[in-house]
Design an enzyme around this catalytic site. Structure first.
Site, PDB file in Angstrom:
ATOM      1  N   SER A 104       0.944  -1.372  -0.171  1.00 60.35           N
ATOM      2  CA  SER A 104      -0.021   0.021   0.021  1.00 60.35           C
ATOM      3  C   SER A 104       1.055   1.439   0.100  1.00 60.35           C
ATOM      4  O   SER A 104       0.325   2.321  -0.070  1.00 60.35           O
ATOM      5  CB  SER A 104      -0.911   0.042   1.388  1.00 60.35           C
ATOM      6  OG  SER A 104      -2.160  -0.728   1.028  1.00 60.35           O
ATOM      7  N   LYS A 107       0.205   3.693  -2.653  1.00 55.33           N
ATOM      8  CA  LYS A 107      -0.908   4.763  -2.563  1.00 55.33           C
ATOM      9  C   LYS A 107      -0.265   5.951  -2.725  1.00 55.33           C
ATOM     10  O   LYS A 107      -1.337   7.100  -2.893  1.00 55.33           O
ATOM     11  CB  LYS A 107      -1.941   4.524  -1.425  1.00 55.33           C
ATOM     12  CG  LYS A 107      -2.758   3.152  -1.470  1.00 55.33           C
ATOM     13  CD  LYS A 107      -3.602   2.863  -0.498  1.00 55.33           C
ATOM     14  CE  LYS A 107      -4.553   1.716  -0.664  1.00 55.33           C
ATOM     15  NZ  LYS A 107      -3.964   0.365  -0.496  1.00 55.33           N
ATOM     16  N   SER A 162      -5.939   2.725   4.533  1.00 60.94           N
ATOM     17  CA  SER A 162      -5.445   2.075   3.498  1.00 60.94           C
ATOM     18  C   SER A 162      -6.485   1.304   2.820  1.00 60.94           C
ATOM     19  O   SER A 162      -6.446   0.142   2.248  1.00 60.94           O
ATOM     20  CB  SER A 162      -4.445   1.227   3.727  1.00 60.94           C
ATOM     21  OG  SER A 162      -3.442   1.053   2.778  1.00 60.94           O
TER      22      SER A 162
END
Length: 449
Positions: A104, A107, A162
């Protein structure tokens, strides 16, 4: 219903002779275990004499540091990097350009690509299409069909929890997952993050989705120049819509920010993003400020324990604040080409950037997605390669035709909740709505975060 007609972007176009779509699909049925366990691609060897983004020392084996002592001795991560936010100086690094699954932390690139396109007060009611294609086992913030969210709430779901559901809603608002992936890859190329190959906007495990400690630090540095990005990544808790007038509280999964799971909060931490998948392990990019000086640290894939990625980050931040002023830079975080950065390859244009990409070991896919051959690269052996590539091809054949159209609506103004003080000023960014003031801080399933 989505059209299934074959388009010019169909990844089965240009397959090697004798390797049909039917054959590839058969591989996924016969070899699911190989596809699931295939490791990330090993970095391709750099052409002789090719430049390394950020400096040639960052391509060397072993720990890179000059004129400074006291580095932590018990680091077991596969890659890490310490850099100054303002100057971009890399103070120390280990395997900075090794390509690894980012989880993640990718991101950060998603946010840096999409965040400026929508006003934080804009409202969106979630549709079935928004929630389609979210990978099974993803981390979720709890987006509900038919509920209306502000853009600010969706970004809180991305940064704090997340949430891949929040990512996919924003990606569909941006024109779809394929378009967003294409724009993320274009942004990575502009930032000269040439180790990064984007397959999905959420960072979930997909064959060929890779980044590096160097690239993730680039994403954090550039993102923190935006006031909204800084505010979101430093938010500890928020109230999130549950439908109607009800809400529930969400907490940031950054343990150095919240002090969860037995960890102490790190003094001066201001974010940025953590990540975990069963395939990638733990990855974290953190930023902290002390005495008017901001440091960035990225740690990827430590061998032991879920807290290790935070403990090693804290140790490297401690070293940087205590000893980093005496360290001679071993490299630099380069600037975006669109903002005046010199392209890797001595300004030799597209050919030079292609050579630099090969030196960095990145897949070098086109902006509208990886080619079929590239999707077949980088596994842990021929069987794993073919199985992983077939899985990715079948997935992309189900998705809509990619539409590459960078840009978007006007940029919002700075966040009202963004930190206000700044250690020092820096050159002005060409595109960001927020000034390049230094970020400020205070004291404080399979794919989880």
């Amino acid at each position: 219903m989505r059209k299934s007609t074959r388009s010019p972007h169909d990844p089965s176009r240009g397959l090697p002779r004798g390797l049909s779509r039917r054959s590839l699909f058969a591989l996924t049925a016969v070899l699911p275990l190989a596809a699931a366990t295939a490791g990330p691609a090993a970095a391709a060897p750099a052409p002789e004499g090719a430049p390394t983004v950020g400096g040639e020392r960052l391509a060397r084996a072993g720990v890179q540091v000059s004129d400074a002592t006291g580095l932590p001795t018990k680091l077991n991560s596969r890659a890490w990097l310490v850099a100054e936010w303002e100057t971009g100086h890399v103070l120390a690094a280990y395997c900075a350009h090794q390509r690894l699954a980012p989880a993640s932390t990718l991101k950060m690139l998603f946010a840096d690509t999409v965040l400026r396109k929508f006003d934080r007060a804009e409202r969106h009611t979630v549709t079935e299409a928004d929630l389609a294609d979210i990978p099974e086992g993803s981390s979720l913030v709890g987006i509900r069909l038919g509920v209306t969210y502000t853009v600010e709430q969706l970004w809180q779901g991305v940064f704090l929890r997340s949430g891949n559901d929040a990512v996919h809603v924003l990606a569909h608002m941006n024109g779809g997952v394929d378009r967003t992936v294409a724009e993320m890859q274009a942004r990575a190329d502009d930032l000269q993050a040439l180790d990064t190959h984007v397959v999905s906007p959420d960072g979930f495990d997909h064959p060929g989705q890779l980044s590096s400690a160097y690239d993730l630090t680039l994403f954090a540095r550039h993102g923190l120049r935006n006031a909204d990005f800084r505010a979101y990544c430093g938010t500890r808790t928020a109230d999130f819509p549950a439908g109607g007038t009800k809400t529930f509280q969400i907490q940031n999964t950054d343990r150095l920010l919240t002090g969860a799971w037995g960890l102490r909060t790190y003094d001066g931490l201001i974010g940025v993003k953590n990540g975990y998948t069963s395939h990638a392990g733990n990855t974290f990019t953190g930023a902290a400020v002390r005495d008017g000086r901001t440091l960035l640290v990225t740690v990827m894939h430590p061998e032991a324990g879920s807290n290790a990625v935070y403990e090693e980050t804290a140790a490297l931040l401690d070293w940087g604040f205590a000893h980093g002023r005496s360290a001679q830079p071993v490299g630099t975080l380069v600037e975006a080409i669109s903002e005046g950065g010199a392209p890797a390859g001595a300004g030799s244009g597209p050919a030079g950037r292609k050579t630099a990409r090969a030196a960095a070991g990145a897949p070098g896919a086109a902006a509208d997605g990886p080619s079929a051959l590239r999707l077949l690269e980088g596994g842990a052996g021929t069987v794993a390669l073919l199985a992983g590539g077939a899985w990715a091809l079948r997935r992309r054949l189900r998705r809509r035709k990619a539409a590459v159209a960078p840009g978007g609506p006007g940029e919002p103004g700075p966040s009202t909740s963004a930190p206000t003080s700044a250690p020092r000023s820096a050159p002005t960014s060409g595109r960001t709505s927020a000034p390049r003031s230094a970020p400020t801080g205070d004291s404080g399933g399979r794919h989880r975060r």
